[in-house]
Design an enzyme around this catalytic site. Structure first.
Site, PDB file in Angstrom:
ATOM      1  N   HIS A  79       2.630   1.256   1.704  1.00 32.79           N
ATOM      2  CA  HIS A  79       2.853   2.657   2.075  1.00 32.79           C
ATOM      3  C   HIS A  79       4.201   3.141   1.544  1.00 32.79           C
ATOM      4  O   HIS A  79       4.310   4.234   1.018  1.00 32.79           O
ATOM      5  CB  HIS A  79       2.791   2.825   3.602  1.00 32.79           C
ATOM      6  CG  HIS A  79       1.410   2.610   4.141  1.00 32.79           C
ATOM      7  ND1 HIS A  79       0.633   3.618   4.644  1.00 32.79           N
ATOM      8  CD2 HIS A  79       0.643   1.494   4.209  1.00 32.79           C
ATOM      9  CE1 HIS A  79      -0.544   3.141   5.014  1.00 32.79           C
ATOM     10  NE2 HIS A  79      -0.552   1.845   4.767  1.00 32.79           N
ATOM     11  N   ASP A  90       2.810  10.245   6.073  1.00 38.16           N
ATOM     12  CA  ASP A  90       1.836   9.186   5.852  1.00 38.16           C
ATOM     13  C   ASP A  90       0.566   9.501   6.644  1.00 38.16           C
ATOM     14  O   ASP A  90       0.633  10.081   7.723  1.00 38.16           O
ATOM     15  CB  ASP A  90       2.454   7.889   6.381  1.00 38.16           C
ATOM     16  CG  ASP A  90       1.692   6.670   5.946  1.00 38.16           C
ATOM     17  OD1 ASP A  90       2.220   5.946   5.095  1.00 38.16           O
ATOM     18  OD2 ASP A  90       0.591   6.421   6.471  1.00 38.16           O
TER      19      ASP A  90
END
Ligand code: BUP
Length: 449
Positions: free
Chosen positions: A18, A119
């Site tokens: 990520h 995210d």
């Protein structure tokens, strides 16, 4: 703001898979004169993340850095720079902590924010805050467009998937249940809870950036943007391939494998690396080494050392001699290099000696291989990885073996691994397709910059 400054705040969640695409997107914004504030949860999950963040901030001192503390009863000892706890437990704690910390943080930023990129694992914690501030909220979806289709469609599916054969979404090939992340099929996982909470919120964001490109997932991108997956789908922006950046090189340790590769013939080496979550048992590592030797190819194998990766901080020395036995170690030395540390994967994939990639099929790894035109034999282990392996197979620049199962389901033998590598290294059509994918990837980049 009034002075014409465009200012974005970015919020990654946890894990290298990520953080890396967030930082690559941040450098893209910086190169377009956008002011960036990076908000990161601390402690990080792995040492690799805290090291990458330090390198990023020393390369880009103009980026404002804001940390917020992740509250968890699991952090009992004195706070470390990283906290090896189970991945989705960490995600759950980050979600709760972000929901508390963000509101005062965001409203006090100067100049005022123009937009926010979060995210996808943070969506339902962040959205109420950005909405109350009337701040445009974009998602960075760090996985494939195929997985995004599943994510955005998920809240419309029956609560139990286990009775289905496949998930059918309009406009994309059916996804067999055996390829869906097991945690989404299991009744009560944290992953499933996150998915259900966030999936229904997707229509409320202003747009979704995905690290993919047209030639890699043409059908799915068409389906999501034509409103076939959700009628009210916000714009989905295939923003990839995200390219590796200078700051990602760690200390001097990235040099050794590249030097070794310099001495190997063009296209002769298979690179075997299995991502940041995969913890093989010694018996499986022995079979991998045996398979690499049996394949007859030269190879570069990465066997992880816990502290650099997620979920294990034992930091034990890998005693390869003990694990493999002297005979196998000698054969391994003959043909290969075994690295026990974090390696500069995207640099390795760009080396001309590399002819194939035995990969766990984490999405970033796949895009890096596409960028470099390296064919893949997929060995998906968990999560979205089988769906990713299928993306590669569908576009013809690699394959995978469905019978190998998820991690730990069974021991994959040296024989099987050796045969797989022979297929990978000798298939001309994989090579041709891989170079076409590379060409397409490079073309997109020239359009973008
Ligand atoms: Br391991 C390793 N060096 O030794 P993925 C990984 N990487 O540079 P993830 C290294 O980490 P999932 C190493 O190049 C990629 O950018 C690699 O991301 C880099 O897999 C990143 O491939 C790893 O998405 O699992 O995070 O392990 O995303 O599938 O949960």
């Amino acid at each position: 703001d009034d002075n014409g400054v465009v200012h974005v705040a970015m919020l990654p969640s946890a894990g290298m898979g990520h953080l890396t695409p967030f930082l690559r997107l941040a450098t893209f914004f910086l190169s377009h004169n956008i002011k960036v504030t990076l908000i990161t949860p601390r402690p990080t999950l792995s040492l690799s993340e805290s090291q990458l963040l330090s390198r990023f901030h020393s390369s880009f001192p103009q980026v404002d850095q804001i940390n917020f503390k992740v509250e968890s009863s699991l952090f009992t000892q004195s706070p470390n720079s990283h906290m090896p706890i189970p991945y989705f437990q960490m995600i759950d704690h980050i979600r709760t902590s972000a929901a508390k910390a963000l509101s005062p943080l965001l409203s006090s930023l100067s100049p005022p924010l123009s937009f926010f990129v979060s995210d996808y694992f943070m969506l339902s914690s962040v959205l109420p805050i950005t909405q109350s501030l009337s701040l445009p909220n974009y998602l960075l979806f760090t996985a494939s467009a195929s997985f995004f289709a599943l994510y955005s469609y998920f809240s419309t599916l029956p609560s139990s998937l286990s009775e289905l054969e496949a998930v059918e979404i309009q406009g994309i090939p059916p996804i067999p249940i055996s390829s869906i992340p097991p945690d989404l099929v299991a009744p009560n996982s944290i992953f499933k809870k996150v998915f259900i909470e966030d999936s229904s919120q997707v229509i409320k964001v202003d747009g979704i950036f995905i690290n993919t490109f047209e030639a890699l997932e043409p059908e799915v991108l068409e389906a999501v943007n034509a409103g076939k997956v959700l009628t009210a789908m916000p714009p989905v922006l295939p923003f990839g391939p995200f390219v590796p950046c200078e700051f990602e090189k760690e200390g001097d340790q990235w040099i050794k494998p590249l030097k070794w590769l310099d001495d190997q013939p063009r296209g002769s080496v298979v690179f075997a690396n299995f991502g940041t979550h995969t913890e093989f048992g010694w018996d499986q590592i022995r079979e991998i080494a045996d398979g690499l030797v049996k394949s007859g190819s030269r190879f570069l194998l990465v066997v992880k050392d816990g502290k650099y990766f997620n979920g294990d901080d034992k930091n034990e020395e890998v005693g390869l001699e003990e694990v493999l036995g002297h005979e196998l170690v000698d054969k391994v030395r003959d043909k290969g290099l075994v690295m026990k540390e974090w390696v500069y994967q995207s640099g390795i994939l760009s080396h001309e000696a590399i002819g194939g990639f035995l990969s766990h099929c984490g999405w970033n790894s796949i895009v890096e291989a596409a960028w470099n035109g390296v064919p893949i034999f997929g060995w998906p282990q968990r999560g979205d990885q089988k769906m990713n392996a299928e993306v590669v197979k569908m576009s013809g620049w690699g394959t995978w073996n469905k019978n190998w199962g998820w991690i730990g389901e069974r021991l994959v033998t040296g024989e099987e691994i050796g045969d797989a590598i022979k297929v990978l290294m000798n298939n001309e059509s994989f090579k041709i397709r891989a170079s076409k994918i590379k060409e397409a990837a490079r073309k997109v980049m020239t359009l973008m910059v």
